[in-house]
Every structure is written in C-alpha cells, then in structure tokens.
Design a protein around this motif. Structure first.
Motif, PDB file in Angstrom:
ATOM      1  N   GLN A 495       0.821  -1.203   0.000  1.00 38.06           N
ATOM      2  CA  GLN A 495       0.000   0.000   0.000  1.00 38.06           C
ATOM      3  C   GLN A 495       0.862   1.263   0.000  1.00 38.06           C
ATOM      4  O   GLN A 495       0.510   2.262  -0.630  1.00 38.06           O
ATOM      5  CB  GLN A 495      -0.932  -0.015   1.217  1.00 38.06           C
ATOM      6  CG  GLN A 495      -2.018  -1.074   1.147  1.00 38.06           C
ATOM      7  CD  GLN A 495      -2.928  -1.064   2.360  1.00 38.06           C
ATOM      8  OE1 GLN A 495      -2.590  -0.490   3.392  1.00 38.06           O
ATOM      9  NE2 GLN A 495      -4.079  -1.706   2.245  1.00 38.06           N
ATOM     10  N   ALA A 498       2.168   1.725  -3.461  1.00 39.11           N
ATOM     11  CA  ALA A 498       1.082   2.199  -4.321  1.00 39.11           C
ATOM     12  C   ALA A 498       0.802   3.672  -4.068  1.00 39.11           C
ATOM     13  O   ALA A 498       0.564   4.447  -5.001  1.00 39.11           O
ATOM     14  CB  ALA A 498      -0.175   1.374  -4.064  1.00 39.11           C
ATOM     15  N   GLY A 499       0.841   4.082  -2.793  1.00 38.99           N
ATOM     16  CA  GLY A 499       0.625   5.481  -2.459  1.00 38.99           C
ATOM     17  C   GLY A 499       1.715   6.379  -2.992  1.00 38.99           C
ATOM     18  O   GLY A 499       1.450   7.487  -3.480  1.00 38.99           O
ATOM     19  N   GLY A 527       0.094   1.561  -9.208  1.00 39.22           N
ATOM     20  CA  GLY A 527      -0.513   1.751  -7.891  1.00 39.22           C
ATOM     21  C   GLY A 527      -1.803   0.970  -7.722  1.00 39.22           C
ATOM     22  O   GLY A 527      -2.059   0.381  -6.667  1.00 39.22           O
ATOM     23  N   ARG A 531      -2.351  -2.193  -4.992  1.00 40.94           N
ATOM     24  CA  ARG A 531      -3.410  -2.136  -3.983  1.00 40.94           C
ATOM     25  C   ARG A 531      -4.316  -3.361  -4.065  1.00 40.94           C
ATOM     26  O   ARG A 531      -4.764  -3.884  -3.038  1.00 40.94           O
ATOM     27  CB  ARG A 531      -4.227  -0.853  -4.146  1.00 40.94           C
ATOM     28  CG  ARG A 531      -3.516   0.400  -3.662  1.00 40.94           C
ATOM     29  CD  ARG A 531      -4.458   1.578  -3.560  1.00 40.94           C
ATOM     30  NE  ARG A 531      -3.777   2.762  -3.050  1.00 40.94           N
ATOM     31  CZ  ARG A 531      -3.562   2.996  -1.755  1.00 40.94           C
ATOM     32  NH1 ARG A 531      -4.002   2.127  -0.849  1.00 40.94           N
ATOM     33  NH2 ARG A 531      -2.933   4.088  -1.370  1.00 40.94           N
ATOM     34  N   ASP A 535      -4.988  -6.186  -1.247  1.00 40.42           N
ATOM     35  CA  ASP A 535      -6.338  -6.572  -0.838  1.00 40.42           C
ATOM     36  C   ASP A 535      -6.493  -8.095  -0.825  1.00 40.42           C
ATOM     37  O   ASP A 535      -7.242  -8.637  -0.005  1.00 40.42           O
ATOM     38  CB  ASP A 535      -7.364  -5.948  -1.784  1.00 40.42           C
ATOM     39  CG  ASP A 535      -8.782  -6.105  -1.268  1.00 40.42           C
ATOM     40  OD1 ASP A 535      -9.081  -5.569  -0.188  1.00 40.42           O
ATOM     41  OD2 ASP A 535      -9.595  -6.785  -1.928  1.00 40.42           O
TER      42      ASP A 535
END
Length: 651
Positions: A495, A498-499, A527, A531, A535
């Motif tokens: 994450q 990705a951010g 990104g 994510r 998940d």
C-alpha cells in the motif's frame, strides 16, 4: 461450490474458474480446520478430508484449469507437505485482482509487470522480517539430547523471543534472516505447466562461530504447531529420538524426515499414539507366522528397489499400455513364464540364505505365499529412503530385479521383533512387527491411532505437515513471524508503494516532473495493481480470522484495516499486528496469540520462510499462466467491443 459462482463465459473464463476453485478450500485455512465428507454419487463411497490437498485429490476435475490447479498443488505438496491452502487461496484472490484490472481496462502486460513487482516487494519484506533460528529459545545444554529426558515429550510453554526484537528491521539494515536466503534481483516468471521446484540455497551465509548455539527445537516446534499440538508433540519426540542416535553428528539440530515412518493403527484411542525406534510395519496373519519363526534371529536381508514380480520393468522398459500379444497360448505362456521366474527367484533366495526381503514397490501375492512357505518374510511398500538406511546399516546393495541378487548385495544383522497383535473390527487379524538393525540407523516410526478409521488419513497428514514445518525451519535457519504479522507487513509495504506511485504521478512540478511522467508512462496502473494485490492478502488474513469462529467477515476486515492504520513503521508496533486475534478465550489462542488470558507472555507463532515464499510464487505463476492462456486461446471475446483486440496476443 462451483455451481454457486456466477461465471461470465464471454471473457477470461479461466481466471473465473480459478477463483471459483479456490473458494472450495476456504474452510481449510487456519488452525481450526473443518472436516468435510466428499461423496461419490455414482458409487456411494465417501472420504473424510480436512486439507486442501486431500479435497482436490478426491474431486473429479473435468476442466483444464482444475487439472492445472491440482498439478500445482501436488507439486508443492510433494516437496513441502504444507502451505497448499495458502497457495490456492492467494491464487484465487490474485486472479480476482487480475479480473478487476482487466475490467478497468488495464492491459495484460501492465498487470504482469506490476504484479511481478508486487511479489518482489513481498519477498523482500519476508527476507527482512525473518527471524534467525540460531539462539531462538536456545537450549540450556550444548548436548543435542538435552531436552530428550523421559519417555513423554511435551511442548514447552516458555515464551520464545519476541519477533519484534529479532525481526522486522524493515526501515534499516537487514538482519541475519535477510542473508540466509538467496536474494534474487529480478524475478523470472515461469509460465509453464510444470512448476519446477526452486532450489533455494537456504544455508546461512553469515560466518558461524566455532561453537554455535543450538536452537531449542521444542520451542521452535511449538511456534510451528498451528493448532496441531498433539501431532507436533510426536514430531518433537521423533526428532529427539534421532538426536539420541546421532550424538556424534555436529548437525544434530536438523531433522531427517527421510528416516521417519508412520504406521496407522485403527481401533485404538488417539492418546495411544507413540514414537518408537526402528521400522514398524503391519503384516498379515501368514506373514506374521513367518516373523514369529524368525524373531530374535540375525537375518540376511535382500533389498529390492522396485516391484517383486515377473512383469516388473524399470522406467526405461515399461511397455505402452493397451498393447496385447495375440496368441492361442498367450495365457499359458504367461503363466509358465511367471512360474519359471518364481522358481528361479526362490531358488536364488534359498541359495543365498535370505530370510527377509524389503521391497520399495509391490510384491505379487504368489511370490509372498511361496516365500512364506520357505520361511522368507516379504515386506512391501518400504520407502526408498528407508531402503537406503537399511543398506547403509547392513552393507546390502539395493537391486532393481530379484534375479540380480548375489552374495555381495545381501545385507546382514537385521532383527524382526513382534511389537503387537492387532485385530480390526472386520475380524481381520494383523500383527505389527519392528524391523531394526544392531546399530542405530536413525530410523523412527510414529504410531498413529484413532477409533475412527476415516480420521486416520487426516491425522497422518497433520503429522507430516508438522514434521515438514520443523524440517524446513531447521534447514532454512530462519522463520517468519506468524499470526498474520508477515502478511500485514507485506500489505503495509504494498500500500505504501502504491501510495508513493500515486503521489509521484500527481506531483509534476520542477525537475521531478519529467521523471514522474516517465514512471507513469512505464506503468500508469502500478498503484492500482499493487493495492489489489494487497487486498488479496487482506482477504487471506480475514478468512483465517473468520475460521476461528470469533469474527464475522465485516468485523475481521475492520480489525485488519484499523491495525494497518495504526501501524507507523516502528519495530514495537510490528508486534502489535499479532494482537489482531486476541479477542477470544484462552483455548482459542493457540495459533494467533501474543499474550494469554492472564496477560503473561505466551507462545509466539511462526511460519516457514521458504514454504510461504514458494507458495506465494506458485500462486502468482498460476495466475499468470491462466491469464495469458485466456488471452492467447481467445475464449468468448466480443470483437465488437472497442479495444478488445489490443489485449490479445497473436500466436
């Protein structure tokens, strides 16, 4: 299960099928595995299973994806004997992630590129947060048999070193665990039907001291029990029994599973399970009478690495199936050749004074009966590694065919002792005998018992899963923090990456604008894909939490999300990830636990480093293979849809 899944036949049928197949084994994740009955509608026969591998073994798989999934699980199970449920779950989760990407218009090349980067991030996190087993719960004595006193072995309840102190240096210099595994720079994607096993060099590259501290095997085993406490207790006892027999071996902190044999006995309570030295096998009444005749004698043994029959040929000379010789006297010729072969073999055995034959394959019933009449005991289905152990202990040489036996290949010094007479519920009498040698060859037999005969297979699977976990932990010399800690750290880093990608793509000012633009053009969907991969790991942790019976799906995801928000990257906070599951009673915290009901430190939970890494790699390779196959075979693509052809790869 497949019938309850809505499958869109118009596009990427394989990924949908993979996701549906993965849903079958959700209940087999975590320590509280649920038993399932699989019934054959045609024959009415049923099987009792509680593991991912056994479920697929008993299913009738008619689709290509199903066969591919089974081959992948089978290959993984053959080497690791654990982790198949994790492999299949993540394959399903990441196949759904790939489908989501396709629905958003992301090309296959961008999906594969970003997911490959994502798995590299996870592998790097695992290497950096691994815990070195050296000094982990160090034994108080330097002797390899320091913890093997007494006949009963119980897993220690002393706390193991906190994972937050020994691992998770994700912001700084990698620790010993980072150096214990081969650090591959760029991962190569294996898109093959046959998933070859990665030959990872797990030996520690760190210079060892002259007198290395041996880890406390019982402490490590406790953290790897994953709810199977009784099975792991037997594993520890088997390891300690091997250590007694190898006191001169400086590498006694290893566990040689090739010299471990299991023997299942129906009709006895489960608490009668035990571990004994030697090789214990079950014999029929006729074979048992021969064993009684030979007991307490020093026997000569013949070792056959194959089947003991006149029709057996080794792999180079097996005839194609379905080919028959047409002749008026074919049956008589076959019978006469078989009789001629058997007379020749029995005469050879008698001339060599052989009393015992150990066969790795099967022996024909006629040969067994003929040998019994001459007081020669035939034992079939002996593991090849056990055959090798007897060869080393007796001086015998395994041969492929019985006609190859000579005085130079016969071993000596074997004893056969009657261990126990057993009468089953079907009134079939059988006898358990112990075959051993004069010296200690390291062979150990684990006796598994149950009053429910259908449960014996599951108990045996649980034992071997625990045995392989301990074996790989000692072989890797490294462990992963368990109870979802490693997965949570991977989710956090996916994450975060990705951010960062989104932030770089939006900050296009000054000198950084060109670099950010170049990175965005290289893979503008990086990104999003990372994510979605994260998940998938969240789904895995949430499912295991739900299987404990103390969480709903919504509550599990809420708790995981809250923990991720509270994580600030510090070492002490990493240990709090294992607090996710501390909302139940004391008896429910065997697997996911950091403190017990009294607030005192309890056992730490660990996972195998190499097993988890290989399961994740295989899961993603499986997704990639199905993803590209869907595109190349071109199933259900609507040619009228704009942009449909750009995702296809021409053959």
């Amino acid at each position: 299960m497949l019938g309850s899944t809505v499958i869109n036949h118009r596009q990427h049928f394989g990924l949908q099928k993979l996701s549906a197949l993965a849903g079958i084994t959700h209940s087999s994740l975590g320590p509280n595995k649920k038993y399932k009955f699989i019934q054959d509608d045609t024959s009415g026969e049923s099987a009792l299973v509680c593991s991912c591998f056994r479920i697929f073994e008993n299913l009738e798989l008619t689709c290509a994806v199903g066969q591919l999934v089974y081959e992948t699980i089978q290959a993984h199970q053959k080497v690791y004997n654990t982790g198949s449920g994790c492999l299949l779950f993540l394959a399903g989760a990441w196949s759904r992630a790939a489908l989501e990407c396709l629905q958003r218009g992301i090309t296959i090349s961008h999906i594969i590129s970003a997911m490959s980067e994502g798995i590299d991030i996870c592998m790097d996190v695992c290497r950096k947060c691994s815990v070195s087993t050296e000094g982990l719960g160090v034994a108080q004595s330097e002797s390899c048999t320091a913890t093997s006193h007494g006949s009963g072995v119980h897993l220690s309840k002393k706390p193991i070193m906190e994972a937050s102190r020994a691992s998770c240096h994700l912001q700084g210099t990698p620790n010993v665990g980072h150096k214990t595994l081969n650090a591959c720079g760029q991962r190569k994607i294996r898109l093959s039907r046959h998933f070859s096993e990665a030959k990872s060099k797990n030996a520690s590259a760190v210079p060892q001291p002259h007198q290395p501290k041996l880890p406390n095997v019982a402490h490590i085993a406790e953290g790897l029990s994953h709810g199977s406490v009784n099975a792991m207790t037997l594993v520890v006892e088997a390891n300690q029994m091997q250590s007694k027999n190898n006191q001169q071996d400086i590498s006694c902190s290893t566990f040689d599973i090739t010299k471990v044999v299991t023997c299942v006995l129906p009709g006895l309570p489960e608490d009668r399970a035990c571990v004994l030295p030697g090789c214990i096998v079950l014999l029929s009444a006729e074979q048992a009478s021969v064993a009684r005749h030979l007991k307490e004698q020093h026997l000569k043994v013949a070792l056959i690495n194959g089947d003991l029959s006149d029709t057996f040929r080794h792999l180079g000379f097996i005839r194609p199936a379905g080919i028959q010789h047409v002749s008026d006297q074919s049956g008589l010729l076959s019978s006469s050749k078989g009789e001629e072969w058997m007379v020749k073999v029995v005469s050879l055995l008698l001339s060599l004074e052989v009393n015992l034959i150990l066969v790795s394959g099967l022996a024909s019933e006629k040969v067994i009966q003929c040998c019994c009449r001459h007081h020669i005991l035939v034992v079939e289905k002996v593991k090849a590694s056990v055959l090798k152990a007897f060869a080393n202990a007796t001086g015998g040489v395994p041969v492929t065919y019985a006609t190859q036996l000579s005085k130079h290949s016969i071993g000596t010094g074997v004893k056969v002792m009657i261990w126990r007479d057993i009468s089953s519920t079907e009134r079939k009498s059988s006898t358990a005998v112990n075959i051993s040698t004069g010296g200690n060859n390291g062979l150990v037999t684990v006796i598994l018992t149950s009053c429910v005969q259908g449960k014996l297979q599951a108990l045996e699977d649980q034992f071997w899963a625990c045995a392989y976990r301990l074996h790989h932990a000692l072989k890797d010399k490294a462990l992963l923090p368990g109870a979802g800690v490693a997965e949570m750290l991977c989710i956090h880093h996916l994450q975060r990456q990705a951010g960062r990608h989104v932030k770089r793509c939006t900050e296009r000012t000054g000198a950084s604008m060109q670099q950010s633009k170049a990175e965005g053009e290289a893979n503008p969907y990086r990104g999003v894909v990372l994510r979605l991969m994260a998940d998938g790991l969240i789904q895995y942790i949430s499912t295991v939490m739900v299987n404990t019976g103390r969480f709903s799906k919504i509550k599990a995801r809420t708790v995981v999300s809250q923990q991720l928000q509270d994580y600030d990257g510090h070492l002490d906070t990493a240990a709090k990830f294992s607090q996710l599951f501390l909302m139940g009673e004391k008896e429910d915290s065997e697997f996911f636990s950091a403190t017990n009901a009294n607030g005192a430190p309890a056992m730490k939970i660990y996972d195998n480093l190499s097993v988890k890494q290989e399961a994740w790699r295989k899961a993603l390779d499986l997704v990639f293979l199905v993803l590209q196959t869907d595109a190349e075979v071109i199933t259900g693509v609507d040619q009228k849809t704009d942009g449909a052809e750009e995702n296809l790869m021409l053959l």
